[in-house]
Design an enzyme around this catalytic site. Structure first.
Site, PDB file in Angstrom:
ATOM      1  NE  ARG A 127       3.794  -7.424  10.419  1.00 33.24           N
ATOM      2  CZ  ARG A 127       3.181  -6.834   9.397  1.00 33.24           C
ATOM      3  NH1 ARG A 127       2.370  -7.503   8.626  1.00 33.24           N
ATOM      4  NH2 ARG A 127       3.380  -5.556   9.161  1.00 33.24           N
TER       5      ARG A 127
ATOM      6  CE  LYS B  26       3.339  -0.012   4.566  1.00 31.41           C
ATOM      7  NZ  LYS B  26       2.575  -0.081   3.332  1.00 31.41           N
TER       8      LYS B  26
ATOM      9  CD  GLU C   8      -2.770   1.282   2.421  1.00 31.41           C
ATOM     10  OE1 GLU C   8      -2.750   0.394   3.290  1.00 31.41           O
ATOM     11  OE2 GLU C   8      -3.486   2.291   2.479  1.00 31.41           O
TER      12      GLU C   8
END
Ligand code: ATP
Ligand code: MG
Length: 568
Positions: free
Chosen positions: A267, A277, A43
């Site tokens: 992850r 982020k 994103e």
């Protein structure tokens, strides 16, 4: 196969179920003769970090190994948080890591198709417009232990739904007043299947589609369909999406489109490192760091500026593989791969960070000579260079003790040491300032030890780096330490904050360093091993006449260990 894939193939990973899954699908021809297709779907709401590097290496690396293709797709369905700056930085970082995409895609390119599919589901009686507020939807959803209940708007007719959804798109309704939901099962044990929201109303300007749309698809309605449009065979994502997989499949099955499959892996979590982020953006916005590319940041742009190499990051990612359980990796492991890479490839140079003047009394005044030095003892092909030597040199303050502690083998009065590649010197006397600090050491040298070789077999216990005072160039040196004090940055007391764990001493700036003259021609991102000191690279803040070096990593300091053991 690209160079990168060949390189990665050399580093076999022990544990990577995704590689096995892909191999099995190739063997079984799960997708017929179609090539393996993956995508990396960031994103564009921030800069990529080291966690993304793991995903990139899996998405691109595993496809590459079997002759497959990878798209870079921007998952740009949240216009409020997304920016072109991020789109550009992401492309730069993926390329820097050594990968190139088959197609550059944007979920926003599919807004038209997604809208058509939404209409298709409405016509099939599988989607409805809901007038409940966001808060009411949450209440109606139920919990893990309680089933949800139907919205009073759930049984609207197809005609009414088509009319309302078209008007939602037409901009007739304010933000948040209505949503489009999939009609699945309010009693499902999986909360994601309790009539998930497909579209929301948002009058926001999108970084690519501008004001064309005022309804935007939710992640779940965009992601799988985008995969399907691109004929993605293996859609790899992190484990938090495992609960979304049934919904991913539901949409694809109902629409009868290309059957992309989702696979979830662990992850990357690193000690002393925060990989979110949203939180990284906060660090930038609150000026706690100098920007996204601050060398203390775990972003790819930050660690690139710090001096990390794509080769080391890829080798690190290959070695951690992929599993189905989340864990935490020691930051030292990443540092190990980086030291290993730089040890093999970085040019050596001599730099004195905390200078102490040494005068060699019996070296002729005005004399200068060049000594030959290997550029990299690990790599003969790196060649040699000439380094000037003269009567006055600088050594590290730590390399001299007027009163040496036990086991201190460096320079002290009466002690002989080797100046690397130059001569044996023996300390004779010191000059002190008014407060008693040693500001100059006087030595004698043995001309027969030229090149740093013992003339008669006598041994010295220490070899030290040095820089000729007359030829030295000045530089600013930036030393970095961990950004967070705790192995788990999220370990803070109640009422506290993640940022309470920030290390107040994560940067130290030295202004008086003395460097050998060859470093004057260093270019940005050139990487060096400053002998005995650490790995360094030239920072973009450097300008002609003003050198600025970042410390990538220190060398392992054996003396610090001895000192610690001795309890000093
Ligand atoms: P963040 O929480 O930092 O914003 P994200 O998951 O929201 O991360 P995306 O831009 O959506 O970031 O991620 C793109 C891809 O990178 C996704 O497939 C995601 O699963 C993967 N990814 C993100 N963070 C990590 C991580 N720490 N380790 C491995 N993969 C990650
Ligand atoms: Mg995300």
């Amino acid at each position: 196969m690209t160079e990168t894939a060949q390189e990665n193939a050399g580093v076999r990973t022990v544990n990577n179920f995704l590689r096995e899954q892909i191999a099995e699908d190739v063997r079984n021809k799960t997708y017929g003769d179609a090539p393996i297709q993956t995508r990396f779907p960031p994103e564009p709401n921030g800069y990529l970090h080291i966690g993304h590097a793991k995903a990139i290496c899996l998405d691109f690396g595993l496809a590459d190994e079997v002759g497959g293709k990878t798209n870079l797709r921007f998952d740009d369905t949240n216009p409020e948080k997304e920016e072109t700056e991020y789109v550009e930085s992401i492309q730069k970082d993926v390329r820097w890591l050594g990968f190139d995409w088959e197609k550059l895609c944007y979920a926003s390119d599919y807004f038209g198709q997604l809208y058509e599919w939404a209409l298709q589901l409405i016509r099939a009686g599988q989607a409805y417009v809901d007038d409940l507020s966001a808060e009411e939807i949450r209440q109606y959803r139920g919990t893990l232990t309680e089933p949800g209940k139907d919205s009073p708007y759930r049984n609207r007719s197809v005609e009414e739904n088509l009319d309302l959804f078209t008007r939602m798109k037409g901009g007739e309704f304010p933000d948040g007043s209505r949503v489009l939901r999939a009609k699945i099962d309010m009693g499902s044990p999986n909360l994601n299947l309790r009539d998930p929201v497909m579209y929301r109303i948002l009058h926001a300007t999108h970084h690519r589609t501008g004001d064309e749309w005022c309804i935007y698809p939710m992640y779940d309605f965009a992601h799988g369909q985008s995969d399907s449009i691109e004929h993605v065979t293996h859609s790899m994502c992190t484990l938090e999406f495992a609960d979304h997989q049934p919904l991913y499949r539901w949409y694809i099955e109902q629409l009868g489109i290309f059957p992309s499959h989702q696979f979830e892996f662990d992850r990357l979590n690193l000690t002393y490192t925060m990989l979110s982020k949203r939180k990284l953006l906060q660090l930038v916005q609150e000026n706690r760091v100098s920007g996204w590319d601050d060398p203390r940041m775990p972003t790819l742009s930050g660690i690139r500026r710090r001096g990390f190499t794509p080769e080391a990051i890829r080798a690190f990612c290959a070695s951690i593989g992929a599993t189905r359980t989340n864990g935490t990796t020691d930051i030292e492991m990443l540092e190990h791969f980086q030291r290993d890479d730089l040890n093999r490839r970085a040019s050596r140079a001599m730099a004195v960070l905390h200078p102490l003047k040494v005068v060699i009394d019996n070296y002729p005044e005005g004399k200068e000579e060049m000594v030959e030095v290997q550029n990299n003892p690990e790599d003969a092909s790196a060649g040699t260079r000439q380094v000037p030597f003269s009567r006055e040199i600088y050594i590290e303050q730590d390399d001299f003790r007027e009163v040496p502690p036990p086991k201190y083998y460096r320079l002290s009065p009466g002690k002989e040491v080797r100046l690397r590649n130059a001569y044996f010197v023996t300390a004779k006397s010191v000059v002190k300032d008014a407060t008693g600090n040693v500001i100059e050491v006087h030595c004698t040298y043995d001309p027969a030890s030229r090149g740093g070789n013992s003339p008669d077999g006598r041994k010295v216990k220490s070899t030290m780096h040095w820089v000729s005072a007359k030829h030295a160039i000045d530089a600013e040196i930036r030393l970095y330490d961990k950004l967070f004090l705790k192995p788990d940055p999220y370990d803070f007391p109640e009422g506290g904050d993640l940022f309470d764990n920030l290390n107040p001493n994560s940067i130290e700036i030295l202004t008086g360093a003395k460097l050998e003259p060859s470093l004057a021609s260093a270019k940005v991102e050139d990487r060096f091993q400053f002998e005995r000191v650490g790995y360094f690279c030239l920072d973009p803040d450097a300008s002609p006449g003003k050198l600025v070096f970042n410390r990538t990593l220190p060398l392992k300091d054996t003396w610090a260990k001895i000192e610690k053991k001795a309890g000093a």
